[in-house]
Design a protein around this motif. Structure first.
Motif, PDB file in Angstrom:
ATOM      1  N   GLN A 131      52.549  42.418  90.173  1.00  7.59           N
ATOM      2  CA  GLN A 131      52.524  41.127  89.500  1.00  7.59           C
ATOM      3  C   GLN A 131      51.613  40.190  90.272  1.00  7.59           C
ATOM      4  OE1 GLN A 131      56.097  38.991  87.858  1.00  7.59           O
ATOM      5  NE2 GLN A 131      55.689  37.567  89.541  1.00  7.59           N
ATOM      6  N   THR A 132      50.757  39.444  89.569  1.00  7.38           N
ATOM      7  CA  THR A 132      49.824  38.529  90.209  1.00  7.38           C
ATOM      8  C   THR A 132      50.024  37.116  89.688  1.00  7.38           C
ATOM      9  OG1 THR A 132      48.168  40.292  90.436  1.00  7.38           O
ATOM     10  CG2 THR A 132      47.406  38.020  90.689  1.00  7.38           C
ATOM     11  N   TRP A 133      50.231  36.180  90.619  1.00  7.62           N
ATOM     12  CA  TRP A 133      50.338  34.756  90.302  1.00  7.62           C
ATOM     13  C   TRP A 133      49.073  34.069  90.775  1.00  7.62           C
ATOM     14  CZ3 TRP A 133      52.915  31.008  94.170  1.00  7.62           C
ATOM     15  CH2 TRP A 133      52.815  29.693  93.710  1.00  7.62           C
ATOM     16  N   THR A 134      48.428  33.349  89.866  1.00  7.55           N
ATOM     17  CA  THR A 134      47.227  32.584  90.180  1.00  7.55           C
ATOM     18  C   THR A 134      47.476  31.121  89.845  1.00  7.55           C
ATOM     19  OG1 THR A 134      45.853  34.494  89.597  1.00  7.55           O
ATOM     20  CG2 THR A 134      44.753  32.365  89.789  1.00  7.55           C
ATOM     21  N   SER A 135      47.066  30.230  90.747  1.00  6.12           N
ATOM     22  CA  SER A 135      47.309  28.804  90.541  1.00  6.12           C
ATOM     23  C   SER A 135      46.105  27.995  91.007  1.00  6.12           C
ATOM     24  CB  SER A 135      48.559  28.362  91.316  1.00  6.12           C
ATOM     25  OG  SER A 135      48.879  27.023  91.022  1.00  6.12           O
ATOM     26  N   VAL A 136      45.690  27.021  90.180  1.00  8.41           N
ATOM     27  CA  VAL A 136      44.592  26.123  90.520  1.00  8.41           C
ATOM     28  C   VAL A 136      44.986  24.721  90.089  1.00  8.41           C
ATOM     29  CG1 VAL A 136      42.164  25.551  90.203  1.00  8.41           C
ATOM     30  CG2 VAL A 136      42.882  27.942  90.175  1.00  8.41           C
ATOM     31  N   GLY A 137      44.830  23.737  90.981  1.00  7.04           N
ATOM     32  CA  GLY A 137      45.207  22.378  90.629  1.00  7.04           C
ATOM     33  C   GLY A 137      44.489  21.339  91.452  1.00  7.04           C
ATOM     34  N   VAL A 138      44.489  20.098  90.933  1.00 10.86           N
ATOM     35  CA  VAL A 138      43.839  18.992  91.631  1.00 10.86           C
ATOM     36  C   VAL A 138      44.611  17.705  91.339  1.00 10.86           C
ATOM     37  CG1 VAL A 138      42.235  18.551  89.721  1.00 10.86           C
ATOM     38  CG2 VAL A 138      41.643  17.796  92.041  1.00 10.86           C
ATOM     39  N   ARG A 139      44.703  16.812  92.350  1.00 12.91           N
ATOM     40  CA  ARG A 139      45.342  15.507  92.177  1.00 12.91           C
ATOM     41  C   ARG A 139      44.456  14.420  92.793  1.00 12.91           C
ATOM     42  NH1 ARG A 139      51.114  13.681  94.741  1.00 12.91           N
ATOM     43  NH2 ARG A 139      51.815  15.639  93.767  1.00 12.91           N
ATOM     44  N   PRO A 140      43.545  13.814  92.029  1.00 13.99           N
ATOM     45  CA  PRO A 140      42.802  12.663  92.528  1.00 13.99           C
ATOM     46  C   PRO A 140      43.656  11.405  92.460  1.00 13.99           C
ATOM     47  CG  PRO A 140      42.104  13.191  90.301  1.00 13.99           C
ATOM     48  CD  PRO A 140      43.110  14.239  90.692  1.00 13.99           C
ATOM     49  N   VAL A 141      43.486  10.537  93.463  1.00 16.10           N
ATOM     50  CA  VAL A 141      44.253   9.289  93.558  1.00 16.10           C
ATOM     51  C   VAL A 141      43.285   8.149  93.848  1.00 16.10           C
ATOM     52  CG1 VAL A 141      46.081   8.062  94.780  1.00 16.10           C
ATOM     53  CG2 VAL A 141      46.265  10.536  94.421  1.00 16.10           C
ATOM     54  N   TYR A 142      43.341   7.088  93.044  1.00 14.05           N
ATOM     55  CA  TYR A 142      42.467   5.945  93.260  1.00 14.05           C
ATOM     56  C   TYR A 142      43.297   4.672  93.394  1.00 14.05           C
ATOM     57  CZ  TYR A 142      38.539   2.770  93.030  1.00 14.05           C
ATOM     58  OH  TYR A 142      37.613   1.805  93.341  1.00 14.05           O
ATOM     59  N   ALA A 143      43.041   3.924  94.468  1.00 16.67           N
ATOM     60  CA  ALA A 143      43.786   2.687  94.730  1.00 16.67           C
ATOM     61  C   ALA A 143      43.053   1.498  94.117  1.00 16.67           C
ATOM     62  CB  ALA A 143      43.958   2.487  96.229  1.00 16.67           C
ATOM     63  N   LEU A 160      45.181  29.302  94.695  1.00 17.54           N
ATOM     64  CA  LEU A 160      46.090  30.295  95.292  1.00 17.54           C
ATOM     65  C   LEU A 160      46.156  31.538  94.426  1.00 17.54           C
ATOM     66  CD1 LEU A 160      49.627  29.651  96.761  1.00 17.54           C
ATOM     67  CD2 LEU A 160      49.361  31.289  94.905  1.00 17.54           C
ATOM     68  N   VAL A 161      46.170  32.705  95.094  1.00 12.36           N
ATOM     69  CA  VAL A 161      46.420  33.982  94.420  1.00 12.36           C
ATOM     70  C   VAL A 161      47.466  34.735  95.230  1.00 12.36           C
ATOM     71  CG1 VAL A 161      45.464  36.171  93.646  1.00 12.36           C
ATOM     72  CG2 VAL A 161      44.069  34.106  93.509  1.00 12.36           C
ATOM     73  N   GLN A 162      48.523  35.179  94.565  1.00 14.50           N
ATOM     74  CA  GLN A 162      49.594  35.940  95.221  1.00 14.50           C
ATOM     75  C   GLN A 162      49.878  37.202  94.412  1.00 14.50           C
ATOM     76  OE1 GLN A 162      53.247  34.009  96.926  1.00 14.50           O
ATOM     77  NE2 GLN A 162      54.272  35.117  95.288  1.00 14.50           N
ATOM     78  N   LYS A 163      49.813  38.353  95.077  1.00 17.46           N
ATOM     79  CA  LYS A 163      50.058  39.630  94.406  1.00 17.46           C
ATOM     80  C   LYS A 163      51.283  40.309  95.002  1.00 17.46           C
ATOM     81  CE  LYS A 163      47.814  43.933  92.952  1.00 17.46           C
ATOM     82  NZ  LYS A 163      46.561  44.714  92.945  1.00 17.46           N
ATOM     83  N   ASP A 164      52.254  40.610  94.162  1.00 19.64           N
ATOM     84  CA  ASP A 164      53.456  41.342  94.570  1.00 19.64           C
ATOM     85  C   ASP A 164      53.372  42.753  94.015  1.00 19.64           C
ATOM     86  OD1 ASP A 164      54.534  39.130  95.856  1.00 19.64           O
ATOM     87  OD2 ASP A 164      55.502  38.409  94.034  1.00 19.64           O
ATOM     88  N   LYS A 165      53.540  43.728  94.903  1.00 20.67           N
ATOM     89  CA  LYS A 165      53.398  45.127  94.522  1.00 20.67           C
ATOM     90  C   LYS A 165      54.642  45.899  94.928  1.00 20.67           C
ATOM     91  CE  LYS A 165      50.283  49.096  95.123  1.00 20.67           C
ATOM     92  NZ  LYS A 165      49.057  49.599  95.805  1.00 20.67           N
ATOM     93  N   SER A 166      55.108  46.766  94.045  1.00 19.18           N
ATOM     94  CA  SER A 166      56.241  47.644  94.344  1.00 19.18           C
ATOM     95  C   SER A 166      56.104  48.903  93.498  1.00 19.18           C
ATOM     96  CB  SER A 166      57.569  46.949  94.041  1.00 19.18           C
ATOM     97  OG  SER A 166      57.741  46.797  92.643  1.00 19.18           O
ATOM     98  N   ARG A 219      53.746  41.870  99.544  1.00 19.97           N
ATOM     99  CA  ARG A 219      53.188  40.621  99.017  1.00 19.97           C
ATOM    100  C   ARG A 219      51.919  40.273  99.783  1.00 19.97           C
ATOM    101  NH1 ARG A 219      57.167  35.838  98.027  1.00 19.97           N
ATOM    102  NH2 ARG A 219      57.303  36.992  96.052  1.00 19.97           N
ATOM    103  N   THR A 220      50.855  39.986  99.038  1.00 22.52           N
ATOM    104  CA  THR A 220      49.595  39.517  99.605  1.00 22.52           C
ATOM    105  C   THR A 220      49.303  38.147  99.016  1.00 22.52           C
ATOM    106  OG1 THR A 220      48.764  41.797  99.737  1.00 22.52           O
ATOM    107  CG2 THR A 220      47.157  40.015  99.958  1.00 22.52           C
ATOM    108  N   ALA A 233      54.246  42.569  86.127  1.00 20.62           N
ATOM    109  CA  ALA A 233      54.208  43.921  86.679  1.00 20.62           C
ATOM    110  C   ALA A 233      54.308  44.984  85.598  1.00 20.62           C
ATOM    111  CB  ALA A 233      55.342  44.096  87.693  1.00 20.62           C
ATOM    112  N   GLY A 234      55.062  44.700  84.562  1.00 21.77           N
ATOM    113  CA  GLY A 234      55.274  45.703  83.515  1.00 21.77           C
ATOM    114  C   GLY A 234      54.185  45.738  82.476  1.00 21.77           C
ATOM    115  N   GLY A 235      53.074  45.029  82.710  1.00 22.46           N
ATOM    116  CA  GLY A 235      52.022  44.960  81.717  1.00 22.46           C
ATOM    117  C   GLY A 235      52.333  43.895  80.684  1.00 22.46           C
TER     118      GLY A 235
END
Length: 401
Positions: free
Chosen positions: A295-307, A284-290, A262-263, A326-328
């Motif tokens: 398999q590659t998981w990619t995630s992008v997110g944002v949480r703005p907060v205004y009071a 975030l990018v996470q690659k699992d290899k065997s 895992r990277t 992983a299996g295509g």
């Protein structure tokens, strides 16, 4: 009668600790805890639905269908004449994947003793027991990018050279029984630029020779921590694990061989540019290899907060996940958007408790639907049937102290 007493003992301990804390001074002890709970519904029918791709973390605002509570007490047990201090910590926890935690049993989450101010440790702390250990997280995902919890002992915060050294020896992780020994090494506080430092972590996992088919494993992690960024901080990490080490910082499945790797690379920031405007973001990018593929998981997110005031905030969270299997085949995709008016203790992003009303909308593709567990939210047999979008609304409280 004996079984009844054993079942009620954890609850009695917590009640006793809580009652004692109500009258305790800081010198006598400290009561800490965390809980979240809520209720909701969805646009199709029934209770709140939550949205996440199979096998990875999900964006959590307005997207937690579970209830979780952890309550703990820390007290100095003894102080020697030379100033050495022995401090005990006990935590109990209860969890349920539904909105009602009433029938769940309390479990012991932490129970350990620390020896502080030892005349030969120069500020380092010695500990033994069961504890949460080296578990920083990406808050938006409730994702621990290091997860060293376990039963063992070691030393933390020992001054060494330009940083501080920690070592933990573990047997049996908190969340599963494994026949392996883990050596966890950390070195942090290494200044590399103005308000910036490095943290190094290495875990070595040794299988028990008696376990047929088991393997060793290891992981390594390098985190750059930049303070005073837009009134908050930024963390950038590069991580790698092999075999049982793919639970980076902890002990994973010891039946995984050296072909499993895992990277992970991530960057997460929390800001507070004005008293009113805070927030957080992650990539975030996470690659699992065997031998079975990658398999590659990619995630992008944002949480703005205004009071809007000292005790009223508006939160918006947008998160996008994708998994290249992983299996295509087609890449799984999910986008989740949540709007949450919030009553809070203060204006800041990290202020808690928070009492939230939320409206969540999610959209996923056919590949995510086909890969989902039967009956789960995203599956064709789930609450939304053959649709690939859904809406949830509800109320939630989150508190820590």
């Amino acid at each position: 009668m004996k079984n009844c007493i054993l079942k009620t003992l954890p609850a009695a301990l917590i009640l006793a600790l809580s009652a004692g804390t109500a009258f305790a001074s800081d010198a006598e002890g400290e009561f800490h805890g965390y809980f979240r709970a809520g209720v909701g519904t969805n646009s199709a029918k029934g209770e709140q639905a939550c949205y996440g791709l199979e096998g990875v973390a999900k964006y959590r605002l307005g997207n937690e269908c579970d209830s979780d509570g952890e309550f703990g007490y820390t007290k100095e047990l003894l102080k020697a004449s030379n100033g050495a201090s022995f401090v005990g910590t006990f935590w109990a926890a209860a969890y349920t994947p539904t909105s009602d935690i009433g029938n769940e049993k309390l479990s012991v989450a932490q129970m350990f003793v620390e020896a502080k101010n030892l005349d030969f440790m120069h500020g380092g702390v010695v500990w033994i027991g069961k504890r949460y250990y080296n578990r920083p997280d990406i808050h938006m995902l409730d994702f621990k990018y290091l997860h060293g919890d376990g039963v063992g002992g070691g030393v933390t915060g020992l001054p060494l050279g330009v940083g501080k050294f920690s070592y933990g020896l573990f047997r049996n992780d908190i969340d599963k029984q494994v026949s392996a020994t883990r050596h966890s090494f950390s070195y942090d506080g290494v200044a590399v630029n103005t308000d910036g430092s490095l943290k190094f972590d290495v875990s070595l996992i040794n299988k028990d020779a008696s376990v047929e088919g088991a393997h060793n494993g290891w992981s390594a992690s390098l985190i750059h921590i930049q303070d005073k960024v837009l009134g908050g901080d930024n963390k950038f990490g590069v991580q790698y694990g092999v075999g049982a080490g793919i639970k980076i910082g902890g002990t994973g499945d010891i039946m995984l061989g050296s072909d499993v790797k895992r990277t992970r690379v991530f960057d997460t920031i929390a800001w507070q540019v004005t008293p009113e405007f805070g927030g957080s973001a992650v990539a975030l990018v996470q690659k699992d290899k065997s031998n079975a593929g990658s398999q590659t998981w990619t995630s992008v997110g944002v949480r703005p907060v205004y009071a809007l005031s000292d005790n009223l905030k508006l939160q918006l969270e947008v998160g996008h996940d994708r998994i290249k299997p992983a299996g295509g085949g087609e890449t799984q995709q999910l986008t989740k958007v949540t709007f949450a008016p919030t009553i809070a203790a203060a204006k800041g992003f990290w202020s808690r408790p928070e009492l939230r009303a939320f409206l969540t909308y999610a959209k996923w593709n056919s590949a995510a639907q086909a890969s989902a567990t039967m009956g789960s939210t995203l599956s064709s047999s789930g609450v939304f049937g053959g649709n690939t979008n859904g809406t949830s609304a509800g109320l939630q409280v989150e508190a820590w102290w």
